[in-house]
Design an enzyme around this catalytic site. Structure first.
Site, PDB file in Angstrom:
ATOM      1  N   ASP A 147     -13.518  34.950 -81.784  1.00 23.91           N
ATOM      2  CA  ASP A 147     -13.058  35.927 -82.754  1.00 23.91           C
ATOM      3  C   ASP A 147     -11.760  36.542 -82.239  1.00 23.91           C
ATOM      4  OD1 ASP A 147     -13.947  36.934 -85.200  1.00 23.91           O
ATOM      5  OD2 ASP A 147     -14.743  38.757 -84.307  1.00 23.91           O
ATOM      6  N   TYR A 191      -9.166  39.507 -81.235  1.00 20.98           N
ATOM      7  CA  TYR A 191      -9.363  40.892 -80.820  1.00 20.98           C
ATOM      8  C   TYR A 191      -9.241  41.802 -82.040  1.00 20.98           C
ATOM      9  CZ  TYR A 191      -8.592  39.195 -76.025  1.00 20.98           C
ATOM     10  OH  TYR A 191      -8.666  38.536 -74.829  1.00 20.98           O
ATOM     11  N   PHE A 206      -7.952  34.532 -76.701  1.00 23.62           N
ATOM     12  CA  PHE A 206      -7.928  35.270 -75.440  1.00 23.62           C
ATOM     13  C   PHE A 206      -6.596  35.953 -75.141  1.00 23.62           C
ATOM     14  CE2 PHE A 206     -11.359  32.146 -74.691  1.00 23.62           C
ATOM     15  CZ  PHE A 206     -12.393  33.012 -74.392  1.00 23.62           C
ATOM     16  N   HIS A 214     -19.193  32.553 -70.540  1.00 25.15           N
ATOM     17  CA  HIS A 214     -18.035  33.240 -71.092  1.00 25.15           C
ATOM     18  C   HIS A 214     -17.414  34.140 -70.022  1.00 25.15           C
ATOM     19  CE1 HIS A 214     -15.725  35.910 -73.763  1.00 25.15           C
ATOM     20  NE2 HIS A 214     -15.799  34.922 -74.650  1.00 25.15           N
TER      21      HIS A 214
END
Length: 242
Positions: free
Chosen positions: A81, A83, A94, A207
């Site tokens: 997703d 930010y 990221f 993760h």
């Protein structure tokens, strides 16, 4: 002509994909998606949310496809997703816009990069946590959902983006050779069935979030994915993309 490396400002302004540039090699796949029922429904949803005054990030949802043409893809890093904080998302998994404080997951990515390859954290504020340089050198930084509303993680999940991003993953797998896929966390690893593991290197770990980076079964810190990817690319230097 605008510089693709420049950070686009603000939030999503339009639900018209003609305002979202992509590299020529992706144009056919993207056009087919938006002409499909899933793509049409997604655009309708985005238009509805914009009309309702929702603040949606990032300003360019397809930026990963603009900066990393299919023929240039050497590594794929899957996120989930964008930010959802103001000024953070820049359309690359990221990555955050230059000058934005590093989110914890990105901080752990840089920590593992330094541990594994000895590379120091990029200087702040420029480039800070922006991974544009990675994207321009063949790292496809792909979230599986490409928009989100401010302060509401996963708010656009299940609205159709996953149909497009699954097609992107499968296209890279089917039409490229010797790509490194880095699948961090259960969500990214759920896409493993789309990847031909006999022709590509598939690396799986927890993760990089602080909640899982040091936990079993495969802690992200210490996974060694960056050195494994470098060794693979050195073994397959002439591999071509789509």
């Amino acid at each position: 002509m605008p510089d693709a490396s420049a950070t686009p400002p603000g939030r999503l302004q339009s639900a018209d994909p003609r305002d979202w540039p992509v590299a020529p090699g992706w144009q056919g796949l993207v056009a087919r998606f938006f002409a499909s029922q899933a793509g049409s429904q997604l655009l309708g949803f985005l238009q509805q949310r914009l009309a309702a005054g929702a603040t949606i990030y990032p300003p360019q949802p397809l930026r990963a496809l603009e900066l990393t043409p299919p023929e240039a893809v050497r590594v794929v890093i899957l996120g989930q997703d964008p930010y959802h904080g103001p000024g953070q998302a820049e359309g690359l998994a990221f990555s955050v816009a230059p000058g934005v404080a590093l989110p914890p997951s990105l901080r752990n990515i840089f920590k593992e990069l330094q541990r594994d390859l000895g590379e120091p954290q990029p200087p702040f504020p420029l480039p800070g946590g922006s991974l544009v340089r990675w994207a321009r050198h063949g790292v496809l930084l792909l979230n599986t959902c490409l928009t989100v509303e401010q302060g509401q993680p996963a708010s656009h999940a299940g609205q159709g983006w996953e149909v497009l991003t699954d097609a992107i993953i499968k296209t890279v797998s089917d039409h490229s050779e010797n790509v490194v896929f880095m699948l961090w966390g259960s969500h990214a690893q759920s896409k493993r069935a789309l990847i031909d593991g006999s022709r590509h290197l598939v690396l799986c770990a927890n993760h990089p979030s602080p909640f899982s980076a040091l936990r079993p079964p495969v802690p992200f810190i210490g996974c060694g994915h960056f050195s494994q990817a470098r060794a693979w690319r050195e073994q397959h230097p002439k591999s071509s993309g789509c």
